[in-house]
Design an enzyme around this catalytic site. Sequence first.
Site, PDB file in Angstrom:
ATOM      1  N   THR B 145       0.833  -1.202   0.000  1.00 44.62           N
ATOM      2  CA  THR B 145       0.000   0.000   0.000  1.00 44.62           C
ATOM      3  C   THR B 145       0.870   1.256   0.000  1.00 44.62           C
ATOM      4  O   THR B 145       1.755   1.379   0.854  1.00 44.62           O
ATOM      5  CB  THR B 145      -0.855   0.024   1.282  1.00 44.62           C
ATOM      6  OG1 THR B 145      -1.465  -1.234   1.440  1.00 44.62           O
ATOM      7  CG2 THR B 145      -1.898   1.116   1.229  1.00 44.62           C
ATOM      8  N   GLU B 146       0.638   2.155  -0.915  1.00 50.20           N
ATOM      9  CA  GLU B 146       1.364   3.434  -0.998  1.00 50.20           C
ATOM     10  C   GLU B 146       2.884   3.247  -0.975  1.00 50.20           C
ATOM     11  O   GLU B 146       3.611   4.125  -0.520  1.00 50.20           O
ATOM     12  CB  GLU B 146       0.948   4.380   0.141  1.00 50.20           C
ATOM     13  CG  GLU B 146      -0.550   4.509   0.350  1.00 50.20           C
ATOM     14  CD  GLU B 146      -1.261   5.289  -0.742  1.00 50.20           C
ATOM     15  OE1 GLU B 146      -0.575   5.875  -1.594  1.00 50.20           O
ATOM     16  OE2 GLU B 146      -2.499   5.294  -0.760  1.00 50.20           O
ATOM     17  N   LEU B 147       3.331   2.074  -1.419  1.00 48.76           N
ATOM     18  CA  LEU B 147       4.759   1.727  -1.452  1.00 48.76           C
ATOM     19  C   LEU B 147       5.432   1.775  -0.075  1.00 48.76           C
ATOM     20  O   LEU B 147       6.640   2.010   0.027  1.00 48.76           O
ATOM     21  CB  LEU B 147       5.530   2.621  -2.435  1.00 48.76           C
ATOM     22  CG  LEU B 147       5.076   2.604  -3.896  1.00 48.76           C
ATOM     23  CD1 LEU B 147       6.085   3.333  -4.771  1.00 48.76           C
ATOM     24  CD2 LEU B 147       4.880   1.196  -4.416  1.00 48.76           C
ATOM     25  N   PHE B 148       4.657   1.532   0.991  1.00 49.39           N
ATOM     26  CA  PHE B 148       5.258   1.452   2.325  1.00 49.39           C
ATOM     27  C   PHE B 148       6.341   0.390   2.319  1.00 49.39           C
ATOM     28  O   PHE B 148       6.144  -0.720   1.824  1.00 49.39           O
ATOM     29  CB  PHE B 148       4.223   1.032   3.379  1.00 49.39           C
ATOM     30  CG  PHE B 148       3.171   2.074   3.634  1.00 49.39           C
ATOM     31  CD1 PHE B 148       3.443   3.422   3.476  1.00 49.39           C
ATOM     32  CD2 PHE B 148       1.910   1.697   4.054  1.00 49.39           C
ATOM     33  CE1 PHE B 148       2.472   4.372   3.731  1.00 49.39           C
ATOM     34  CE2 PHE B 148       0.929   2.639   4.302  1.00 49.39           C
ATOM     35  CZ  PHE B 148       1.209   3.974   4.143  1.00 49.39           C
ATOM     36  N   TRP B 298       5.449   6.681  -0.933  1.00 49.35           N
ATOM     37  CA  TRP B 298       5.729   7.490  -2.125  1.00 49.35           C
ATOM     38  C   TRP B 298       5.050   8.861  -2.048  1.00 49.35           C
ATOM     39  O   TRP B 298       4.975   9.556  -3.049  1.00 49.35           O
ATOM     40  CB  TRP B 298       5.362   6.735  -3.394  1.00 49.35           C
ATOM     41  CG  TRP B 298       3.886   6.515  -3.641  1.00 49.35           C
ATOM     42  CD1 TRP B 298       2.871   6.646  -2.752  1.00 49.35           C
ATOM     43  CD2 TRP B 298       3.290   6.125  -4.879  1.00 49.35           C
ATOM     44  NE1 TRP B 298       1.689   6.352  -3.340  1.00 49.35           N
ATOM     45  CE2 TRP B 298       1.907   6.020  -4.655  1.00 49.35           C
ATOM     46  CE3 TRP B 298       3.792   5.841  -6.158  1.00 49.35           C
ATOM     47  CZ2 TRP B 298       1.020   5.643  -5.670  1.00 49.35           C
ATOM     48  CZ3 TRP B 298       2.902   5.475  -7.151  1.00 49.35           C
ATOM     49  CH2 TRP B 298       1.540   5.374  -6.902  1.00 49.35           C
TER      50      TRP B 298
END
Lengths: 420, 449
Positions: B145-148, B298
């Site tokens: 998720t969201e490039l975590f 990101w």
Amino acid sequence: MKALMFGWEFPPHILGGLGTASFGLTRGMAMQSDMDITFVIPKPYGDEDQSFLKIIGACNVPVNWRDVNYDQVKRKIGNTMAPELYYKLRDHIYADFSSIYTNELGCIGFSGRYPDNLLEEINNYSICAGVIARAADFDVIHSHDWLTYPAGIHAKMVTGKPLVIHVHATDFDRSRGNVNPQVFAIEKNGMDYADHIITVSNLTRDIVINKYHVDPRKVTTVHNAVEPVSKEIQNIIPNKNPKEKVVTFLGRITMQKGPEYFVEAAARVLERSKNIRFVMAGSGDKMVEMIDLAARRKISDRFHFTGFLKGKQVYEMLKSSDVYVMPSVSEPFGISPLEAMQVSVPTIISKQSGCAEILMNAIKLDYWDIDGMADAIYSICTYPDMAEFLQKEGKNEVDNIKWEYAGNRVRAIYEKVLRS
Amino acid sequence: MKTICFYFQIHQPFRLKRYRFFDIGKDHYYYDDFNNENIIRRIADRSFVPANQLMLDMIQASEGKFRFALSISGIALEQLQVYAPEVIDGFKELAKTGCVEFLAETYAHSLASLKDTEEFVEQVKQHTETIKELFGQTPTVFRNTELFYSDEIGSVVSSLGYKGMITEGAKHLLGWKSPNYLYASSSNPELKLLLRNYKLSDDIAFRFSNTHWNEFPLTADKFVRWISTTPESEQVVNLFMNYETFGELQSKESGIFEFMKALPRFAEESKISFSTPSEVVGKLKSVADIPVPYPVSWADEERDTTNWLGNQLQNAACSKLYSISERVRLIEDLRIKQDWMYLQCSDHFYYMSTKHSSDGSMRNVFSPYDSPYDAFTNYMNVLGDFITRVEAQYPSSIENDELNSLLSTIKNQGEEIVSLEKEIKKMKALKNKKAISSEANPKKTATKK
């Protein structure tokens, strides 16, 4: 830079927000080292703070020439005005006003409030303004609210100095649209004569432009600010029952303030939770109606009326509240939510309030949205994180809204009108 | 030889309807169907459908040389199935070409990787199952998720068997290093990291139609030139963006589709290939380990998680949500399971963000709410109702451990009952057989008697 200001109220003897705003603004402006302010009010009491400006009472300004000796003047008005100033003003009487009743010093009496013969008092105030304008030394004229517009116009006519008027409210706000034609005429006249108009919010600016047909280039918004709380107020220890939450409405109980929406929202909240109390503090022509409405909604056991609160009592009430609600139908600015946030009280305000334009950390709703209001009240009372967040962020925010900044913006407007 | 690695992301949350506190306990449906349908339909029509067609055309025209990856959250797939099934058909067609790779992620596009590892693992498994079922592929590269990403998340992902993971090429991670290489996780070096080249990605996703940009207009040959003029040793350019970039964030009129269409030709001229993430992971060697002690994302200049868990409201709501996760995992009720997924969506927390945007207002563009406070109140009301439903299944007065043992006792007893019943059946059958056989041979029994 010397400014001659006309106002109607000045602390500590105030009746509404106008006095608070006048005081804050002049104090903020006085921080500019070269700013010299003379503030005219109808009737000073002698206990006003004059450390940063000079106050002249219209009730001490002679309009009929009387031969009185120094001691007599000193005895009569010495506590509010220097006799030297009296004589200086007496030298500038410009017409024969012997038809008006005056006292032994040749001065007109003022109530300094909002009496039934208000229009007459406004007219007398403007007569005195003529004398002051001829005698005093200033660069710019600044009139606060419609009551003093005629005085401002008069001073401008006499001296040719630029006039700035400060719109703290319009009659459209006070009457929900049913304006009094006489008041409208005075307001409109003031705006037409003004070289520049300062409004306390964009909401008011829109009214000035659209309802009074003023050229938008002539109107600038300078949002109000709030004075830092004094030590005395900071030290008030709130009287709180940990098991109960208190939700407060504080202000005049009049049509403009939307008290009925507060009662309805309270009724909705009390359908579901029992440990919340509602307080309506203040007085006004709608109070009886509200008591009646609360009774009809069967919430009188949890809905309380305090009557009019003064000075310190206001802060005692605020500090013992968990939520402050201002559901005003039309509020030019509204300083009281800022005061609530200063003492860390989460605040709910209507989008129809001028202060909503600058406040971020308050919950903003339409005044008629009673479901939303109920939901927000419930949320703050139920979720401690929500309350804590609003307390903390709200206080941080208002601590940075300073009169000094507003004062600088007013100064810039002075410079502008003087240049043109 | 350089290669371009494209991955496109698709996610849409189930937005909540206006849910007042007096609805708690009375109304158990939480979603704004009208809005959700409207938004996903609009995006499908303007972006997904034409973009699918474009990608298919590009693959066919380049004879399979154009390749890319898609990462679609489980929740987005559910919405597409209901409101825009033709988009799913388009994905299936793309999957058939063999040039499109599907990535793994959390089913709910959730914050579980930061808050609840057990839930995170469950969701990743569930998502993988869904992808397998729909597109017949088993993902080998993971996108969070969201490039975590952090070392800790890397370890979990690696333990699940993924070979690669995608994250942001954040400045504070890379320092002087370039994102155009393959890197490895410092906690588990066998997990390779593909880092987003945010400059080139955002040139397409955000700046493409910005007329104030000094590089406007962006053309395909200019873009390929930028890539081909990077140092010789830089092997891969990771261009990661939302699929909505095509047609929604950048309108069709901006020429974004034509830009994409022209890319493969210019890339071929400059001898630049296209690869999917798993191909990159398989082909290239990692050049270094990257230690990431704190989670990155990101988003924003800071590239951290403060957009979702930056203030007290967000943390309170998220902690409250995951405080019941163990309980929910014990529950079989399908509707509760479904709501549990929908409520975990990261978007709900994003709406509560109080990070000031450049114009000073806190209203964020994608939020259906007036303010973060409004978002918090609404979410907490829904969560309040959800928790009462969970508690109605299993009262909160019982401790989780106790409940677990009780449940396993019940389960064991259930199994025992089943096995005993089987035995009874067997015995009965045996008895019947005997009876039949005895009837068949009455004489024998009779003689025996």
